[in-house]
Motif scaffolding. Structure first.
Motif, PDB file in Angstrom:
ATOM      1  N   GLU A   1      -5.428   3.556  -2.363  1.00 39.61           N
ATOM      2  CA  GLU A   1      -5.184   2.698  -1.203  1.00 39.61           C
ATOM      3  C   GLU A   1      -5.660   1.278  -1.465  1.00 39.61           C
ATOM      4  O   GLU A   1      -6.479   1.031  -2.352  1.00 39.61           O
ATOM      5  CB  GLU A   1      -5.860   3.249   0.046  1.00 39.61           C
ATOM      6  CG  GLU A   1      -7.349   3.347  -0.037  1.00 39.61           C
ATOM      7  CD  GLU A   1      -7.959   4.000   1.193  1.00 39.61           C
ATOM      8  OE1 GLU A   1      -9.126   3.714   1.470  1.00 39.61           O
ATOM      9  OE2 GLU A   1      -7.273   4.776   1.875  1.00 39.61           O
TER      10      GLU A   1
ATOM     11  N   LYS B   1       1.176   3.901  -3.063  1.00 38.77           N
ATOM     12  CA  LYS B   1       0.814   5.301  -2.799  1.00 38.77           C
ATOM     13  C   LYS B   1       1.954   6.221  -3.215  1.00 38.77           C
ATOM     14  O   LYS B   1       1.729   7.293  -3.785  1.00 38.77           O
ATOM     15  CB  LYS B   1       0.509   5.510  -1.310  1.00 38.77           C
ATOM     16  CG  LYS B   1      -0.845   5.049  -0.893  1.00 38.77           C
ATOM     17  CD  LYS B   1      -1.070   5.300   0.588  1.00 38.77           C
ATOM     18  CE  LYS B   1      -2.450   4.804   0.973  1.00 38.77           C
ATOM     19  NZ  LYS B   1      -2.743   5.025   2.378  1.00 38.77           N
TER      20      LYS B   1
ATOM     21  N   PHE C   1      -6.102  -2.302  -5.195  1.00 38.85           N
ATOM     22  CA  PHE C   1      -5.590  -0.947  -4.979  1.00 38.85           C
ATOM     23  C   PHE C   1      -6.462  -0.008  -5.796  1.00 38.85           C
ATOM     24  O   PHE C   1      -6.407   0.015  -7.023  1.00 38.85           O
ATOM     25  CB  PHE C   1      -4.116  -0.843  -5.411  1.00 38.85           C
ATOM     26  CG  PHE C   1      -3.472   0.453  -4.990  1.00 38.85           C
ATOM     27  CD1 PHE C   1      -2.896   0.573  -3.742  1.00 38.85           C
ATOM     28  CD2 PHE C   1      -3.454   1.550  -5.831  1.00 38.85           C
ATOM     29  CE1 PHE C   1      -2.299   1.755  -3.334  1.00 38.85           C
ATOM     30  CE2 PHE C   1      -2.865   2.736  -5.441  1.00 38.85           C
ATOM     31  CZ  PHE C   1      -2.288   2.849  -4.192  1.00 38.85           C
TER      32      PHE C   1
ATOM     33  N   ASP D   1       0.829  -1.204   0.000  1.00 37.74           N
ATOM     34  CA  ASP D   1       0.000   0.000   0.000  1.00 37.74           C
ATOM     35  C   ASP D   1       0.867   1.259   0.000  1.00 37.74           C
ATOM     36  O   ASP D   1       0.668   2.167  -0.812  1.00 37.74           O
ATOM     37  CB  ASP D   1      -0.916  -0.019   1.225  1.00 37.74           C
ATOM     38  CG  ASP D   1      -1.894   1.135   1.266  1.00 37.74           C
ATOM     39  OD1 ASP D   1      -2.781   1.203   0.392  1.00 37.74           O
ATOM     40  OD2 ASP D   1      -1.772   1.968   2.187  1.00 37.74           O
TER      41      ASP D   1
END
Length: 181
Positions: free
Chosen positions: A153, A106, A149, A102
Motif C-alpha cells: 500500500e 496492489k 509503496f 495504490d
C-alpha cells in the motif's frame, strides 16, 4: 528503468534535490512518469490469454468508479485505459491520484506478480511488478513526494529514519506472514 541523466546529476551537484517531502501536490512530470510505469507493466495483448490488458484496465476503472459512486472516471467516450491515465494526469486531489496508483499497484502485486512470466509471454509488458514498485518509489523520492509503496500500500513518509528503521521491517514482516497463511 531509471537513467541518471546529466540534468539530474547537475541538480545533485548544485544541491537542488528535495530534502523535505511534499504531501499536497503531485507534479505533472511525476504523473506522466507514473502513467509510463503502469503502461510498461500492463502492456498490450500479443496472444489471447485469461488475463487480458484491457480487462486489467476495466477492473481497476470499475473498482474506482464504484468506490467514488460514478460511472466514468474521466471523459465521455474514452476506453478505461485512457480514463485511468487521464484521471492520474488531471485529478485535482492528491488523494484521488494516490487512490488510482495504490489500487493499480496492489493489483500488480496480487494478480500480476504470481503469474507474471505467463502474463509477460502473452503481452508486451516490459516491466515486472517488483521493478515497477521500485521505480515508483524512486520517482516519488526524486520529486520530493512524501509517499512510498510499501507492504502492499501507499504510505505517507513523515520521517525517513522512522520509516526505514521501524515501519519497513514491520510491514515486511506482516506482509510475509499474510502471504504464508
Amino acid at each position: 528503468m531509471i537513467f541518471d541523466l546529466f540534468s539530474k546529476r547537475q541538480k545533485r551537484l548544485r544541491g537542488e534535490v528535495p530534502e523535505i517531502f511534499t504531501y499536497d501536490h503531485i507534479p505533472d512530470n511525476l504523473r506522466v512518469q507514473i502513467v509510463h510505469i503502469i503502461d510498461d507493466v500492463i502492456g498490450a495483448e500479443r496472444f489471447a490469454s485469461n488475463l487480458d490488458p484491457d480487462d486489467i484496465y476495466s477492473t481497476i476503472h470499475g473498482i474506482l468508479c464504484r468506490e467514488y459512486g460514478v460511472f466514468r472516471l474521466w471523459g465521455k467516450y474514452e476506453k478505461e485505459k485512457e480514463q485511468l491515465f487521464n484521471y492520474i494526469l488531471k485529478a485535482k486531489l492528491v488523494e484521488e491520484v494516490l487512490d488510482a496508483v495504490d489500487l493499480t499497484f496492489k493489483y500488480f502485486l496480487s494478480v500480476l506478480k504470481p503469474s507474471y512470466l505467463n502474463y509477460k509471454h502473452n503481452t508486451t509488458s516490459k516491466l515486472d511488478p517488483d521493478a515497477a514498485i521500485q521505480e515508483l518509489n524512486v520517482r516519488f523520492k526524486e520529486n520530493g513526494i512524501g509517499y512510498s509503496f510499501e507492504g502492499g500500500e501507499i504510505l505517507r513518509i513523515d520521517s525517513t529514519f522512522m520509516h526505514k528503521e521501524v515501519t519497513q521491517p514491520t510491514l515486511s514482516l506482516l506482509w510475509n506472514n499474510c502471504l504464508l497463511r
